[in-house]
Design a protein around this motif. Structure first.
Motif, PDB file in Angstrom:
ATOM      1  N   GLY A 136       0.825  -1.203   0.000  1.00 10.85           N
ATOM      2  CA  GLY A 136       0.000   0.000   0.000  1.00 10.85           C
ATOM      3  C   GLY A 136       0.855   1.247   0.000  1.00 10.85           C
ATOM      4  N   LEU A 137       0.439   2.237  -0.763  1.00 10.64           N
ATOM      5  CA  LEU A 137       1.158   3.514  -0.822  1.00 10.64           C
ATOM      6  C   LEU A 137       0.264   4.632  -0.319  1.00 10.64           C
ATOM      7  CD1 LEU A 137       2.920   3.277  -4.335  1.00 10.64           C
ATOM      8  CD2 LEU A 137       3.925   2.864  -2.084  1.00 10.64           C
ATOM      9  N   PRO A 138       0.825   5.662   0.339  1.00  9.20           N
ATOM     10  CA  PRO A 138       2.274   5.929   0.480  1.00  9.20           C
ATOM     11  C   PRO A 138       2.913   5.283   1.706  1.00  9.20           C
ATOM     12  CG  PRO A 138       1.038   7.792   1.315  1.00  9.20           C
ATOM     13  CD  PRO A 138       0.017   6.819   0.801  1.00  9.20           C
ATOM     14  N   GLU A 139       2.132   4.535   2.501  1.00 11.13           N
ATOM     15  CA  GLU A 139       2.678   3.982   3.750  1.00 11.13           C
ATOM     16  C   GLU A 139       3.697   2.889   3.507  1.00 11.13           C
ATOM     17  OE1 GLU A 139      -0.516   4.025   2.971  1.00 11.13           O
ATOM     18  OE2 GLU A 139      -1.378   5.606   4.228  1.00 11.13           O
ATOM     19  N   ALA A 140       3.661   2.273   2.320  1.00 14.34           N
ATOM     20  CA  ALA A 140       4.573   1.175   1.969  1.00 14.34           C
ATOM     21  C   ALA A 140       4.379  -0.038   2.864  1.00 14.34           C
ATOM     22  CB  ALA A 140       6.025   1.652   2.010  1.00 14.34           C
ATOM     23  N   LYS A 141       3.143  -0.312   3.239  1.00 18.10           N
ATOM     24  CA  LYS A 141       2.814  -1.475   4.050  1.00 18.10           C
ATOM     25  C   LYS A 141       2.522  -2.664   3.147  1.00 18.10           C
ATOM     26  CE  LYS A 141      -0.575  -3.178   7.399  1.00 18.10           C
ATOM     27  NZ  LYS A 141      -1.821  -2.851   8.150  1.00 18.10           N
ATOM     28  N   GLU A 142       3.105  -3.828   3.484  1.00 17.21           N
ATOM     29  CA  GLU A 142       2.839  -5.023   2.689  1.00 17.21           C
ATOM     30  C   GLU A 142       1.412  -5.493   2.936  1.00 17.21           C
ATOM     31  OE1 GLU A 142       5.816  -8.341   1.906  1.00 17.21           O
ATOM     32  OE2 GLU A 142       4.415  -9.338   3.283  1.00 17.21           O
ATOM     33  N   LEU A 143       0.670  -5.688   1.849  1.00 20.13           N
ATOM     34  CA  LEU A 143      -0.737  -6.063   1.942  1.00 20.13           C
ATOM     35  C   LEU A 143      -0.973  -7.534   1.638  1.00 20.13           C
ATOM     36  CD1 LEU A 143      -2.274  -3.013   0.025  1.00 20.13           C
ATOM     37  CD2 LEU A 143      -1.953  -3.276   2.503  1.00 20.13           C
ATOM     38  N   LEU A 144      -0.358  -8.041   0.570  1.00 17.99           N
ATOM     39  CA  LEU A 144      -0.595  -9.411   0.124  1.00 17.99           C
ATOM     40  C   LEU A 144       0.667 -10.005  -0.487  1.00 17.99           C
ATOM     41  CD1 LEU A 144      -3.988  -9.006  -1.804  1.00 17.99           C
ATOM     42  CD2 LEU A 144      -3.689 -10.210   0.378  1.00 17.99           C
ATOM     43  N   ILE A 145       0.788 -11.327  -0.374  1.00 19.41           N
ATOM     44  CA  ILE A 145       1.794 -12.084  -1.109  1.00 19.41           C
ATOM     45  C   ILE A 145       1.043 -13.027  -2.039  1.00 19.41           C
ATOM     46  CG2 ILE A 145       3.748 -13.657  -0.999  1.00 19.41           C
ATOM     47  CD1 ILE A 145       4.291 -12.687   1.819  1.00 19.41           C
ATOM     48  N   LEU A 146       1.260 -12.874  -3.344  1.00 20.52           N
ATOM     49  CA  LEU A 146       0.564 -13.682  -4.342  1.00 20.52           C
ATOM     50  C   LEU A 146       1.479 -14.827  -4.746  1.00 20.52           C
ATOM     51  CD1 LEU A 146      -0.833 -10.744  -6.534  1.00 20.52           C
ATOM     52  CD2 LEU A 146      -1.772 -11.727  -4.439  1.00 20.52           C
ATOM     53  N   GLU A 147       1.051 -16.048  -4.449  1.00 19.75           N
ATOM     54  CA  GLU A 147       1.915 -17.205  -4.627  1.00 19.75           C
ATOM     55  C   GLU A 147       1.327 -18.255  -5.559  1.00 19.75           C
ATOM     56  OE1 GLU A 147       4.463 -17.858  -0.759  1.00 19.75           O
ATOM     57  OE2 GLU A 147       2.336 -17.812  -0.209  1.00 19.75           O
ATOM     58  N   GLY A 148       0.359 -17.875  -6.393  1.00 18.92           N
ATOM     59  CA  GLY A 148      -0.261 -18.846  -7.279  1.00 18.92           C
ATOM     60  C   GLY A 148       0.558 -19.197  -8.502  1.00 18.92           C
ATOM     61  N   SER A 149       1.606 -18.426  -8.771  1.00 23.73           N
ATOM     62  CA  SER A 149       2.447 -18.661  -9.939  1.00 23.73           C
ATOM     63  C   SER A 149       3.671 -19.484  -9.535  1.00 23.73           C
ATOM     64  CB  SER A 149       2.914 -17.320 -10.527  1.00 23.73           C
ATOM     65  OG  SER A 149       4.039 -17.508 -11.340  1.00 23.73           O
ATOM     66  N   PRO A 150       4.015 -20.513 -10.336  1.00 27.86           N
ATOM     67  CA  PRO A 150       5.202 -21.313 -10.018  1.00 27.86           C
ATOM     68  C   PRO A 150       6.494 -20.722 -10.569  1.00 27.86           C
ATOM     69  CG  PRO A 150       4.095 -22.240 -11.909  1.00 27.86           C
ATOM     70  CD  PRO A 150       3.275 -21.034 -11.491  1.00 27.86           C
ATOM     71  N   ASP A 151       6.411 -19.588 -11.226  1.00 27.80           N
ATOM     72  CA  ASP A 151       7.548 -19.056 -11.972  1.00 27.80           C
ATOM     73  C   ASP A 151       8.432 -18.125 -11.153  1.00 27.80           C
ATOM     74  OD1 ASP A 151       6.424 -20.324 -14.118  1.00 27.80           O
ATOM     75  OD2 ASP A 151       5.591 -18.518 -15.012  1.00 27.80           O
ATOM     76  N   ASN A 152       9.685 -18.009 -11.619  1.00 27.83           N
ATOM     77  CA  ASN A 152      10.483 -16.852 -11.248  1.00 27.83           C
ATOM     78  C   ASN A 152       9.883 -15.667 -11.995  1.00 27.83           C
ATOM     79  OD1 ASN A 152      12.089 -18.665  -9.939  1.00 27.83           O
ATOM     80  ND2 ASN A 152      13.855 -18.445 -11.286  1.00 27.83           N
ATOM     81  N   ILE A 153       9.462 -14.643 -11.287  1.00 26.58           N
ATOM     82  CA  ILE A 153       8.715 -13.554 -11.894  1.00 26.58           C
ATOM     83  C   ILE A 153       9.666 -12.549 -12.542  1.00 26.58           C
ATOM     84  CG2 ILE A 153       7.032 -11.715 -11.499  1.00 26.58           C
ATOM     85  CD1 ILE A 153       5.936 -14.548 -11.087  1.00 26.58           C
ATOM     86  N   SER A 154       9.364 -12.185 -13.797  1.00 23.16           N
ATOM     87  CA  SER A 154      10.175 -11.188 -14.496  1.00 23.16           C
ATOM     88  C   SER A 154       9.404  -9.909 -14.786  1.00 23.16           C
ATOM     89  CB  SER A 154      10.696 -11.761 -15.825  1.00 23.16           C
ATOM     90  OG  SER A 154       9.619 -12.171 -16.651  1.00 23.16           O
TER      91      SER A 154
END
Length: 306
Positions: A136-154
């Protein structure tokens, strides 16, 4: 600073092509600011630099990352810049002051891509640790971790309506996440090998993606279906750029940049390179200039209006 001019292979020096050293090691990403009057560049030297355009005077450096700066994203109101790095961190900077605001930690591998949502309320980060994180911005708080993808994300990219987040990586598929809940809604089965680049057309109706399978794919964002694909005749990292009028798509290859007409998919022209490998490209807002970041640490500029 003196700008170096070089002749194209087999030709006399052209005034419409200049190139100059900008970073030590590869120049990884570039982006325009202030209606094309300034340009940001990032490099493997851990720096981000702000340049005047088209005079190419260095205005300031952004120092803080300890390894390669791989990705740059600028908020819509232009007051926050986000950078992702091989040091596993994301940094937020104020603009134009270039002051460090926050250091975001959590990723356990290279942060390959960052993107600030069009409304400026979210930051997405993609990493070789296989996760996409939402902040979340501007606080820079982590909201979610999306882990449905098996890939190294580019690549990570918001749609223009802020309702979807697109991500992809080494597997070649593109994952469509609904927002704000972060649910994996759809998987676009397109590229046979690694996804390399994604951009939106200016009006936000289409997604253009490139992959290591040497294909350019165009997707409708209305129903997330593939409309057509273009075979790329060359090798490289295939970074993408599109002109502000949406008519011309540039694809960076190892030894040239190919300009395509978006409507027909036909090649408009080829721009030869002085060095192998383009990592990032961008058109000026008026479409006159094209700037490319290359593996020799230089920025390259062509005046397309001449």
């Amino acid at each position: 600073m003196t700008v170096e001019c070089f002749p194209l292979p087999g030709e006399k020096m052209k005034s419409d092509y200049i190139r100059f050293p900008a970073h030590k090691g590869h120049v990884t990403n570039i982006s325009f600011l202030d209606s094309g009057k300034k340009l940001l560049s990032s490099g493997m030297d851990g720096l981000m630099k702000l340049w005047s355009f088209p005079s190419w005077e260095l205005i300031r450096e952004f120092k803080g990352h300890t390894k390669s700066v791989n990705s740059i994203s600028i908020s819509h109101n232009r007051d926050i810049i986000a950078t992702g790095s091989s040091d596993h961190t994301i940094r937020l900077w104020s603009y134009p002051e270039a002051l460090p605001l926050k250091v975001l930690t959590g990723h356990t591998n290279t942060v390959s891509s960052v993107c600030i949502s069009p409304d400026g309320k979210l930051l997405a980060s993609g990493s070789y640790d296989g996760t996409v994180r939402l902040w979340g911005l501007p606080e820079a708080k982590e909201l979610l971790i999306l882990e449905g993808s098996p890939d190294n994300i580019s690549c990570v990219l918001f749609t223009s309506d802020d309702r979807k987040l697109l991500s992809g990586g080494i597997g070649g598929d593109i994952y469509v996440w609904s927002l704000p809940e972060g649910k994996l809604e759809q998987t676009l089965l397109g590229h046979d090998v690694a996804l390399l680049s994604m951009i939106l057309t200016p009006e936000g109706k289409y997604l253009i993606s490139s992959g290591y399978d040497r294909k350019l794919r165009i997707w409708s964002l209305k129903d997330f279906t593939e409309k057509r694909s273009i075979e790329l005749e060359g090798t490289g990292h295939f970074p993408l750029a599109i002109s502000s009028n949406g008519r011309t798509v540039a694809v960076g290859m190892d030894y040239d940049i190919v300009l395509y007409d978006f409507a027909s998919g036909k090649i408009v022209s080829n721009i030869p390179l002085m060095v192998k490998t383009v990592y990032s490209m961008v058109f000026t807002p008026d479409g006159r200039y094209l700037v490319a970041a290359t593996a020799d640490g230089r920025l390259n500029m062509w005046d397309l209006g001449k």
